[in-house]
Design a protein around this motif. Structure first.
Motif, mmCIF file in Angstrom:
data_model
loop_
_atom_site.group_PDB
_atom_site.id
_atom_site.type_symbol
_atom_site.label_atom_id
_atom_site.label_comp_id
_atom_site.label_asym_id
_atom_site.label_seq_id
_atom_site.Cartn_x
_atom_site.Cartn_y
_atom_site.Cartn_z
ATOM 1 N N GLU A 286 -117.011 31.625 17.481
ATOM 2 C CA GLU A 286 -117.174 30.291 16.929
ATOM 3 C C GLU A 286 -115.836 29.561 16.827
ATOM 4 O OE1 GLU A 286 -118.560 26.799 15.040
ATOM 5 O OE2 GLU A 286 -119.487 28.297 16.356
ATOM 6 N N LEU A 287 -114.802 30.263 16.400
ATOM 7 C CA LEU A 287 -113.488 29.627 16.311
ATOM 8 C C LEU A 287 -112.971 29.268 17.699
ATOM 9 C CD1 LEU A 287 -111.964 31.882 13.523
ATOM 10 C CD2 LEU A 287 -112.639 29.483 13.296
ATOM 11 N N GLY A 288 -113.262 30.111 18.686
ATOM 12 C CA GLY A 288 -112.897 29.777 20.059
ATOM 13 C C GLY A 288 -113.630 28.545 20.542
ATOM 14 N N PHE A 289 -114.895 28.438 20.184
ATOM 15 C CA PHE A 289 -115.686 27.256 20.544
ATOM 16 C C PHE A 289 -115.086 25.991 19.918
ATOM 17 C CE2 PHE A 289 -118.945 24.353 18.851
ATOM 18 C CZ PHE A 289 -119.473 23.844 20.027
ATOM 19 N N ARG A 290 -114.702 26.074 18.664
ATOM 20 C CA ARG A 290 -114.159 24.898 17.976
ATOM 21 C C ARG A 290 -112.850 24.425 18.605
ATOM 22 N NH1 ARG A 290 -115.331 25.672 11.446
ATOM 23 N NH2 ARG A 290 -117.562 26.134 11.641
ATOM 24 N N LEU A 291 -112.101 25.353 19.161
ATOM 25 C CA LEU A 291 -110.834 24.976 19.789
ATOM 26 C C LEU A 291 -111.045 24.164 21.060
ATOM 27 C CD1 LEU A 291 -108.735 28.240 19.322
ATOM 28 C CD2 LEU A 291 -108.284 26.006 18.291
ATOM 29 N N LEU A 306 -106.843 20.272 12.710
ATOM 30 C CA LEU A 306 -108.029 21.121 12.827
ATOM 31 C C LEU A 306 -107.821 22.203 13.876
ATOM 32 C CD1 LEU A 306 -111.054 21.837 12.458
ATOM 33 C CD2 LEU A 306 -111.573 20.040 14.114
ATOM 34 N N HIS A 307 -107.285 21.849 15.033
ATOM 35 C CA HIS A 307 -107.061 22.826 16.095
ATOM 36 C C HIS A 307 -106.017 23.859 15.686
ATOM 37 C CE1 HIS A 307 -108.757 20.108 19.536
ATOM 38 N NE2 HIS A 307 -109.698 20.682 18.811
ATOM 39 N N LYS A 308 -104.991 23.421 14.971
ATOM 40 C CA LYS A 308 -103.946 24.371 14.558
ATOM 41 C C LYS A 308 -104.483 25.367 13.536
ATOM 42 C CE LYS A 308 -99.232 24.812 12.818
ATOM 43 N NZ LYS A 308 -99.617 26.036 12.067
ATOM 44 N N THR A 309 -105.172 24.872 12.514
ATOM 45 C CA THR A 309 -105.697 25.784 11.497
ATOM 46 C C THR A 309 -106.765 26.706 12.079
ATOM 47 O OG1 THR A 309 -107.295 24.087 10.780
ATOM 48 C CG2 THR A 309 -105.201 24.218 9.589
ATOM 49 N N THR A 310 -107.547 26.202 13.023
ATOM 50 C CA THR A 310 -108.563 27.038 13.667
ATOM 51 C C THR A 310 -107.916 28.134 14.489
ATOM 52 O OG1 THR A 310 -110.130 25.196 13.758
ATOM 53 C CG2 THR A 310 -110.518 27.026 15.259
ATOM 54 N N SER A 311 -106.876 27.780 15.243
ATOM 55 C CA SER A 311 -106.163 28.769 16.051
ATOM 56 C C SER A 311 -105.517 29.822 15.163
ATOM 57 C CB SER A 311 -105.107 28.079 16.918
ATOM 58 O OG SER A 311 -104.396 29.022 17.682
ATOM 59 N N ASP A 312 -104.890 29.382 14.064
ATOM 60 C CA ASP A 312 -104.270 30.326 13.125
ATOM 61 C C ASP A 312 -105.315 31.245 12.515
ATOM 62 O OD1 ASP A 312 -101.846 29.157 13.660
ATOM 63 O OD2 ASP A 312 -101.776 27.974 11.806
ATOM 64 N N PHE A 313 -106.464 30.682 12.173
ATOM 65 C CA PHE A 313 -107.562 31.449 11.597
ATOM 66 C C PHE A 313 -108.002 32.546 12.557
ATOM 67 C CE2 PHE A 313 -112.003 30.771 9.420
ATOM 68 C CZ PHE A 313 -111.974 32.096 8.981
ATOM 69 N N ARG A 314 -108.245 32.167 13.800
ATOM 70 C CA ARG A 314 -108.698 33.147 14.784
ATOM 71 C C ARG A 314 -107.658 34.231 15.018
ATOM 72 N NH1 ARG A 314 -109.257 31.938 21.152
ATOM 73 N NH2 ARG A 314 -107.040 31.742 20.779
ATOM 74 N N ASP A 315 -106.395 33.824 15.184
ATOM 75 C CA ASP A 315 -105.345 34.805 15.446
ATOM 76 C C ASP A 315 -105.183 35.772 14.284
ATOM 77 O OD1 ASP A 315 -104.981 33.554 17.833
ATOM 78 O OD2 ASP A 315 -103.133 32.509 17.276
ATOM 79 N N ASP A 316 -105.347 35.261 13.059
ATOM 80 C CA ASP A 316 -105.234 36.127 11.883
ATOM 81 C C ASP A 316 -106.365 37.157 11.867
ATOM 82 O OD1 ASP A 316 -104.156 36.808 9.155
ATOM 83 O OD2 ASP A 316 -106.174 36.152 8.572
#
Length: 330
Positions: A286-291, A306-316
């Motif tokens: 889902e986070l990949g989809f949002r990116l 939004l893209h930065k926080t989503t990317s950070d979320f996924r990587d974490d």
């Protein structure tokens, strides 16, 4: 150049110790001087070719003939009853397909081809298992390198979401095989995403061809890891997602106060309930989809954030998979 067999179909069998074996279509060389019997298949190969690639095979070929009760490492010694037309044979208790795939690599006219589909990975898993057992070290390293590429070990690449949704990790049976091989061959780098995939599989979706019995192949401790890791992952997702404006769980609005920017409002998504459900059930996908999404309801500043926080979320989450599934650090 090794001489392959061109025998007619009626001569495609060989009898060894009163048992019939089928001559392998590719790896039965008429000028071969050593035979292997694997499952129902017979292989006639060359001592010099195999001994150059494996110290264990070199030792085997130097053994004298002996009774079948004696063993050498993982294989029988040369049993005097397993000699046909002066050629000694040895029984290997492995999969014939695995041995054939290793021979495909050893013999120069059988270089493996690039393959990114599931069966290709399964084939390479067998090659790694066999080559590790019989000390074909360079082939084992080739197989591990190929698996690193095919199994998307670098999680921030664009291919991660596709691999999880539609590719290799969408097959629970393959993920189970990856875990078994990783345990057997001490390859912990392949464990995190395989465990994640099993933990997030939609086992109740009858429209998918999923075999839940594949989990029974895992050790009891690893089956527990799947369940406990799922719970730990969900807790981490909920805890972090509640602080993100795009999930409409905070009162945070556009920091620039731009009119028309719907940061923090439920109307950010056309289907907010579905987005929440997917985030809980399949967070990395889902986070990949949002990116990949653009937006006509956010200002440029909020979309970038939004893209930065989503990317950070996924990587974490990816970094913490070992923690969630209680896997040792590499």
């Amino acid at each position: 150049m090794p001489t392959k067999s061109n025998a007619p179909q009626s001569n495609r069998s060989v009898f060894v110790n009163n048992r019939s074996y089928t001559k392998h279509l590719k790896h039965w060389y008429e000028d071969g001087n050593f035979g292997f019997l694997v499952e129902e298949m017979a292989y006639l190969v060359h001592r010099s070719v195999l001994s150059r690639r494996s110290s264990l095979m070199a030792d085997l070929f130097s053994l004298p003939q002996s009774p079948p009760s004696e063993r050498h490492g993982n294989v029988h010694t040369v049993d005097s009853s397993l000699v046909v037309d002066g050629v000694p044979y040895v029984v290997l208790h492995d999969k014939a397909e695995d041995f054939a795939n290793v021979l495909n690599i050893i013999y120069p006219d059988s270089v493996p081809t690039q393959s990114d589909n599931g069966p290709g990975v399964i084939r390479i898993l067998g090659v790694v298992r066999f080559s590790r057992k019989y000390l074909f070290d360079d082939i084992k390293e080739w197989g591990i390198s190929k698996l690193k590429s095919d199994l998307v070990l670098v999680p921030d690449k664009d291919g991660l979401t596709a691999a999880l949704r539609e590719g290799l990790y969408s097959d629970p049976d393959l993920c189970t095989k990856v875990i078994l091989l990783s345990r057997e061959c001490d390859l912990p780098q392949f464990l995190p995403l395989a465990f994640y995939s099993l933990a997030t599989t939609d086992w109740g979706n009858t429209s998918l061809s999923i075999n839940p019995l594949c989990l029974d192949q895992l050790a009891e401790e690893d089956r527990r890891r799947v369940q406990e890791g799922r719970l730990a992952l969900t807790r981490a997702v909920v805890r972090r997602a509640h602080g993100m404006p795009e999930n409409a769980c905070t009162t945070q609005r556009c920091p620039g106060g731009r009119s028309g920017c719907q940061q923090g409002l439920p109307t950010l998504w056309l289907d907010p309930a579905a987005r929440w459900t997917e985030l809980i059930l399949h967070p990395l996908e889902e986070l990949g989809f949002r990116l990949t999404q653009s937006s006509n309801v956010l200002c440029d500043l909020c979309l970038s954030d939004l893209h930065k926080t989503t990317s950070d979320f996924r990587d974490d989450l990816v970094e913490r998979l070992r923690e969630f599934f209680r896997l040792p650090n590499i």
